[in-house]
Scaffold this active site. Structure first.
Site, PDB file in Angstrom:
ATOM      1  N   LYS A 191       0.837  -1.205   0.000  1.00 37.65           N
ATOM      2  CA  LYS A 191       0.000   0.000   0.000  1.00 37.65           C
ATOM      3  C   LYS A 191       0.870   1.252   0.000  1.00 37.65           C
ATOM      4  O   LYS A 191       1.520   1.566   0.990  1.00 37.65           O
ATOM      5  CB  LYS A 191      -0.932   0.050   1.206  1.00 37.65           C
ATOM      6  CG  LYS A 191      -1.941   1.198   1.046  1.00 37.65           C
ATOM      7  CD  LYS A 191      -2.459   1.738   2.341  1.00 37.65           C
ATOM      8  CE  LYS A 191      -2.051   3.103   2.761  1.00 37.65           C
ATOM      9  NZ  LYS A 191      -2.186   4.224   1.872  1.00 37.65           N
ATOM     10  N   GLY A 243       6.692   4.506   8.347  1.00 35.51           N
ATOM     11  CA  GLY A 243       5.836   5.674   8.505  1.00 35.51           C
ATOM     12  C   GLY A 243       6.053   6.286   9.871  1.00 35.51           C
ATOM     13  O   GLY A 243       7.127   6.136  10.466  1.00 35.51           O
ATOM     14  N   SER A 244       5.027   6.936  10.374  1.00 37.97           N
ATOM     15  CA  SER A 244       5.181   7.678  11.622  1.00 37.97           C
ATOM     16  C   SER A 244       5.175   6.748  12.834  1.00 37.97           C
ATOM     17  O   SER A 244       4.578   5.665  12.799  1.00 37.97           O
ATOM     18  CB  SER A 244       4.055   8.696  11.748  1.00 37.97           C
ATOM     19  OG  SER A 244       2.820   8.022  11.728  1.00 37.97           O
ATOM     20  N   THR A 245       5.791   7.201  13.890  1.00 38.63           N
ATOM     21  CA  THR A 245       5.823   6.424  15.133  1.00 38.63           C
ATOM     22  C   THR A 245       4.407   6.230  15.677  1.00 38.63           C
ATOM     23  O   THR A 245       4.055   5.164  16.175  1.00 38.63           O
ATOM     24  CB  THR A 245       6.736   7.126  16.153  1.00 38.63           C
ATOM     25  OG1 THR A 245       8.076   7.037  15.657  1.00 38.63           O
ATOM     26  CG2 THR A 245       6.673   6.482  17.523  1.00 38.63           C
ATOM     27  N   GLU A 246       3.580   7.267  15.532  1.00 38.28           N
ATOM     28  CA  GLU A 246       2.208   7.198  16.045  1.00 38.28           C
ATOM     29  C   GLU A 246       1.445   6.031  15.395  1.00 38.28           C
ATOM     30  O   GLU A 246       0.853   5.194  16.076  1.00 38.28           O
ATOM     31  CB  GLU A 246       1.531   8.538  15.725  1.00 38.28           C
ATOM     32  CG  GLU A 246       0.159   8.693  16.278  1.00 38.28           C
ATOM     33  CD  GLU A 246      -0.523   9.923  15.679  1.00 38.28           C
ATOM     34  OE1 GLU A 246       0.144  10.728  14.994  1.00 38.28           O
ATOM     35  OE2 GLU A 246      -1.740  10.057  15.892  1.00 38.28           O
ATOM     36  N   GLY A 248       2.808   3.556  13.720  1.00 41.60           N
ATOM     37  CA  GLY A 248       3.548   2.329  14.026  1.00 41.60           C
ATOM     38  C   GLY A 248       3.097   1.722  15.350  1.00 41.60           C
ATOM     39  O   GLY A 248       2.954   0.501  15.473  1.00 41.60           O
ATOM     40  N   GLU A 265       9.670   0.663  10.609  1.00 43.30           N
ATOM     41  CA  GLU A 265      10.674   1.707  10.372  1.00 43.30           C
ATOM     42  C   GLU A 265       9.945   3.023  10.614  1.00 43.30           C
ATOM     43  O   GLU A 265       9.105   3.429   9.807  1.00 43.30           O
ATOM     44  CB  GLU A 265      11.156   1.665   8.914  1.00 43.30           C
ATOM     45  CG  GLU A 265      11.828   0.379   8.513  1.00 43.30           C
ATOM     46  CD  GLU A 265      13.295   0.321   8.894  1.00 43.30           C
ATOM     47  OE1 GLU A 265      13.801   1.294   9.502  1.00 43.30           O
ATOM     48  OE2 GLU A 265      13.929  -0.693   8.593  1.00 43.30           O
ATOM     49  N   CYS A 299      13.317  10.625   7.246  1.00 40.69           N
ATOM     50  CA  CYS A 299      13.218  10.095   8.610  1.00 40.69           C
ATOM     51  C   CYS A 299      14.540  10.246   9.363  1.00 40.69           C
ATOM     52  O   CYS A 299      14.550  10.402  10.570  1.00 40.69           O
ATOM     53  CB  CYS A 299      12.783   8.649   8.572  1.00 40.69           C
ATOM     54  SG  CYS A 299      13.733   7.684   7.399  1.00 40.69           S
ATOM     55  N   GLU A 396       9.382  15.281  15.700  1.00 37.80           N
ATOM     56  CA  GLU A 396       9.875  15.233  14.327  1.00 37.80           C
ATOM     57  C   GLU A 396       9.214  16.363  13.529  1.00 37.80           C
ATOM     58  O   GLU A 396       8.000  16.505  13.533  1.00 37.80           O
ATOM     59  CB  GLU A 396       9.480  13.878  13.736  1.00 37.80           C
ATOM     60  CG  GLU A 396      10.134  13.591  12.425  1.00 37.80           C
ATOM     61  CD  GLU A 396       9.807  12.187  11.917  1.00 37.80           C
ATOM     62  OE1 GLU A 396       8.691  11.702  12.153  1.00 37.80           O
ATOM     63  OE2 GLU A 396      10.687  11.606  11.290  1.00 37.80           O
TER      64      GLU A 396
HETATM   65  P1  NAP Z   1       2.096   7.861   8.231  1.00 38.55           P
HETATM   66  O1  NAP Z   1       1.017   8.833   8.355  1.00 38.55           O
HETATM   67  O2  NAP Z   1       2.397   6.988   9.381  1.00 38.55           O
HETATM   68  O3  NAP Z   1       1.729   6.972   6.952  1.00 38.55           O
HETATM   69  C1  NAP Z   1       2.552   5.966   6.456  1.00 38.55           C
HETATM   70  C2  NAP Z   1       1.716   5.001   5.652  1.00 38.55           C
HETATM   71  O4  NAP Z   1       0.777   4.346   6.513  1.00 38.55           O
HETATM   72  C3  NAP Z   1       0.875   5.640   4.558  1.00 38.55           C
HETATM   73  O5  NAP Z   1       0.757   4.738   3.486  1.00 38.55           O
HETATM   74  C4  NAP Z   1      -0.452   5.824   5.259  1.00 38.55           C
HETATM   75  O6  NAP Z   1      -1.530   5.933   4.375  1.00 38.55           O
HETATM   76  C5  NAP Z   1      -0.552   4.554   6.069  1.00 38.55           C
HETATM   77  N1  NAP Z   1      -1.377   4.647   7.253  1.00 38.55           N
HETATM   78  C6  NAP Z   1      -1.827   5.759   7.910  1.00 38.55           C
HETATM   79  N2  NAP Z   1      -2.541   5.401   8.997  1.00 38.55           N
HETATM   80  C7  NAP Z   1      -2.543   4.045   9.033  1.00 38.55           C
HETATM   81  C8  NAP Z   1      -3.100   3.073   9.940  1.00 38.55           C
HETATM   82  N3  NAP Z   1      -3.789   3.439  11.011  1.00 38.55           N
HETATM   83  N4  NAP Z   1      -2.871   1.777   9.681  1.00 38.55           N
HETATM   84  C9  NAP Z   1      -2.150   1.385   8.611  1.00 38.55           C
HETATM   85  N5  NAP Z   1      -1.617   2.244   7.719  1.00 38.55           N
HETATM   86  C10 NAP Z   1      -1.802   3.549   7.935  1.00 38.55           C
HETATM   87  O7  NAP Z   1       3.470   8.518   7.830  1.00 38.55           O
HETATM   88  P2  NAP Z   1       3.739   9.555   6.658  1.00 38.55           P
HETATM   89  O8  NAP Z   1       3.270  10.869   7.131  1.00 38.55           O
HETATM   90  O9  NAP Z   1       3.233   9.020   5.380  1.00 38.55           O
HETATM   91  O10 NAP Z   1       5.337   9.485   6.553  1.00 38.55           O
HETATM   92  C11 NAP Z   1       6.162  10.228   7.344  1.00 38.55           C
HETATM   93  C12 NAP Z   1       6.688   9.389   8.491  1.00 38.55           C
HETATM   94  O11 NAP Z   1       7.376   8.250   8.006  1.00 38.55           O
HETATM   95  C13 NAP Z   1       7.704  10.144   9.293  1.00 38.55           C
HETATM   96  O12 NAP Z   1       7.451   9.984  10.653  1.00 38.55           O
HETATM   97  C14 NAP Z   1       9.024   9.499   8.925  1.00 38.55           C
HETATM   98  O13 NAP Z   1      10.021   9.598   9.877  1.00 38.55           O
HETATM   99  C15 NAP Z   1       8.627   8.115   8.669  1.00 38.55           C
HETATM  100  N6  NAP Z   1       9.590   7.454   7.780  1.00 38.55           N
HETATM  101  C16 NAP Z   1      10.420   6.516   8.343  1.00 38.55           C
HETATM  102  C17 NAP Z   1      11.368   5.880   7.559  1.00 38.55           C
HETATM  103  C18 NAP Z   1      12.283   4.849   8.157  1.00 38.55           C
HETATM  104  O14 NAP Z   1      12.900   4.102   7.415  1.00 38.55           O
HETATM  105  N7  NAP Z   1      12.407   4.775   9.467  1.00 38.55           N
HETATM  106  C19 NAP Z   1      11.472   6.181   6.205  1.00 38.55           C
HETATM  107  C20 NAP Z   1      10.616   7.146   5.668  1.00 38.55           C
HETATM  108  C21 NAP Z   1       9.665   7.762   6.485  1.00 38.55           C
HETATM  109  P3  NAP Z   1      -2.013   7.392   3.845  1.00 38.55           P
HETATM  110  O15 NAP Z   1      -0.878   7.988   3.089  1.00 38.55           O
HETATM  111  O16 NAP Z   1      -3.135   7.078   2.955  1.00 38.55           O
HETATM  112  O17 NAP Z   1      -2.369   8.180   5.065  1.00 38.55           O
END
Ligand code: NAP
Ligand code: MG
Length: 486
Positions: A191, A243-246, A248, A265, A299, A396
């Protein structure tokens, strides 16, 4: 572009305006990729994907519903047995083919990445695309060597993997997820993030061209709800989330009472340390690259600069001069250093955290630069005099904003650097090798760069400590996330 490629997505192609090349196709509509075919969503829903540099819609994308998810998981399950039983050297051939096709199409994929996400074309072209291909090449090489990766053990694939990726490096994150999973013999339901799905669907087309067996990879586009449903689906054996810690944490909670395997991650709040014995001009370049790369939507961005007190005036003066030379604007211009902020909510979050920091007493340093009238923009920003209690030092920011703090001794530097719930990455600038080695062993971060920053290689594992997640991507360690060892 061949006739066959037009047919794959159907409908009338539109071409991105004002491009150097008219061969960059953005289809008017993108469907789901299930069981090797592009299929309309059962619920008939579509959502727009916009260009953050103009706020103009680029296309519309299918919204997956639960019936589509069931179909994708069933396809991945059917594909699992033949794919996992296929000799590794055969699986490897598919991955090599995918890697080569990414290279062949890297020009158009880079443009798509930049139009859909807002990142400078020089970064899409020179980083995202070569790295995405490199990950497929690297894991293609492991497909028939798993016995050597884990001597004396048998590495068995996990089954059907649900993979959820963020918007900041869309194609690259897809490569990080798919390449190791496929090399190990798993099948996948991926996804992408809602705001940056186009390149994943062009990757789907590459998978078709590579004749990857049907159902081995399925791509479901949709909102957060689609991701949530994927995590909850009973037919999934493993969830890999970036994605985000929240989010995750929510996923960990959902998966805990099940048999699903999980790797996360998550976010970061990296400390970037600069000591008085550092080569300052080089360090300034590293610090600038560490925070302004991809508008800070990284990230592992070095968002907390810890400067040894004696060199603070010199470092600040040089940083102030250097950020005034950064070119902010049209991401399609190959000279642009900072493109558009990815979305309105992200821009609002950056503004809120910077506003809060100024209210809490930080000094705002921004060069005067004219920003385009439409689109989402934020200038390169320094916040001087930030303290550990400021919100901007703890959360962040995911934007082009560097918080500057100081330390006196190496011990104090470590204490301040580790004073965060995150532990993804860190950076050190010092001329003294012994000091660097000592600090590396004390920094609680998954990746530590010394006298460089943001260097990536598919052979090198990447992942977090603490609330930055668990599991590694890249290298042999990346295989471990997709096998059970017997
Ligand atoms: P996000 O809001 O957590 O979303 C990440 C992905 O999860 C998106 O595809 C999102 O879909 C989906 N998602 C949202 N809520 C969900 C839920 N309750 N259950 C399952 N999936 C869900 O994060 P983001 O804003 O896209 O990305 C930024 C974050 O990613 C930052 O915190 C960054 O540090 C982190 N990141 C970490 C790494 C690493 O390798 N550690 C690499 C890159 C980014 P939608 O887009 O449709 O909301
Ligand atoms: Mg977009």
């Amino acid at each position: 572009m061949t006739e066959e490629r037009r047919l794959n997505f159907g409908g009338k192609w539109t071409y991105a305006p004002a491009l150097e090349s008219a061969t960059v196709p953005i289809a008017p509509r993108y469907e789901l990729f299930i069981d090797g075919k592009f299929v309309p969503p059962k619920g008939g829903g579509y959502f727009a994907s916009i260009n953050p540099a103009t706020e103009e819609p680029l296309t519309e994308i299918a919204r997956a519903e639960s019936a589509d998810l069931d179909a994708a998981v069933a396809a991945a399950r059917r594909a699992f047995e033949p794919w996992s039983k296929m000799p590794g050297r055969e699986r490897g051939k598919y991955l090599f083919r995918i890697a080569r096709l990414i290279q062949e199409k890297s020009r158009e994929l880079a443009v798509i990445e930049t139009l859909d996400g807002g990142k400078p074309i020089k970064e899409s072209r020179d980083f995202d695309l070569p790295q995405a291909a490199a990950h497929f090449f690297y894991y293609a090489g492991w497909a028939d060597k798993l016995d050597y990766a884990f001597p004396g053990r048998r590495a068995k694939p996990l089954g059907v993997c649900g993979q959820i990726i963020p918007w900041n490096f869309p194609l690259l994150m897809a490569a990080w997820k798919l390449a190791p999973a496929l090399a190990c013999g798993n099948t996948c339901v991926l996804k992408p993030a809602e705001t940056s799905s186009i390149s994943a669907l062009h990757l789907a087309q590459i998978l078709q061209e590579a004749e990857l067996p049907e159902g081995v990879v399925n791509i479901l586009t949709g909102p957060a709800e689609t991701g949530r449903a994927l995590v909850e689906h009973a037919g999934i054996d493993k969830i890999a989330f970036t994605g985000s810690t929240e989010v995750g944490k929510q996923i960990a909670h959902t998966v805990a009472p099940t048999n699903k395997k999980l790797t996360l991650e998550l976010g970061g709040k990296a400390a970037h340390l600069i000591f008085e014995d550092a080569p300052i001009d080089q360090a300034i370049e590293g610090i600038v690259a560490g925070i302004f790369f991809n508008q800070g939507h990284v990230c592992c961005a070095g968002s907390r600069l810890l400067v040894q007190e004696s060199i603070l005036p010199a470092v600040l003066a040089k940083l102030r001069d250097r950020i005034a030379t950064l070119r902010v604007g049209d991401p399609m211009d190959k000279n642009t250093d900072l493109g558009a902020i990815h979305s309105r909510p992200q821009l609002d979050k950056i503004r809120e955290l910077v506003g809060g920091a100024v209210e809490e007493g930080a000094e705002l340093i921004q060069p005067s630069c004219s920003l385009p009238g439409r689109g989402y923009w934020f200038p390169p920003t320094l916040l001087n005099g930030v303290t550990a209690t400021h919100r901007v030092a703890r959360e962040e920011i995911f934007g082009p904003v560097l918080s500057v703090m100081t330390f006196r001794t190496p011990g104090e530097a470590i204490e301040r650097a580790n004073n965060t719930p995150y532990g993804l990455s860190a950076g050190i600038w010092s001329d003294k090798g012994s000091k660097v080695f000592d600090l590396v062993s004390k920094l609680r971060a998954g990746v530590v760069w010394a006298n460089t920053y943001n260097k990536f290689d598919p052979a090198s594992p990447f992942g977090g400590y603490k609330e930055s997640g668990f599991g590694r991507e890249g290298g042999v360690h990346g295989l471990l996330s997709y096998v059970k060892l017997e």
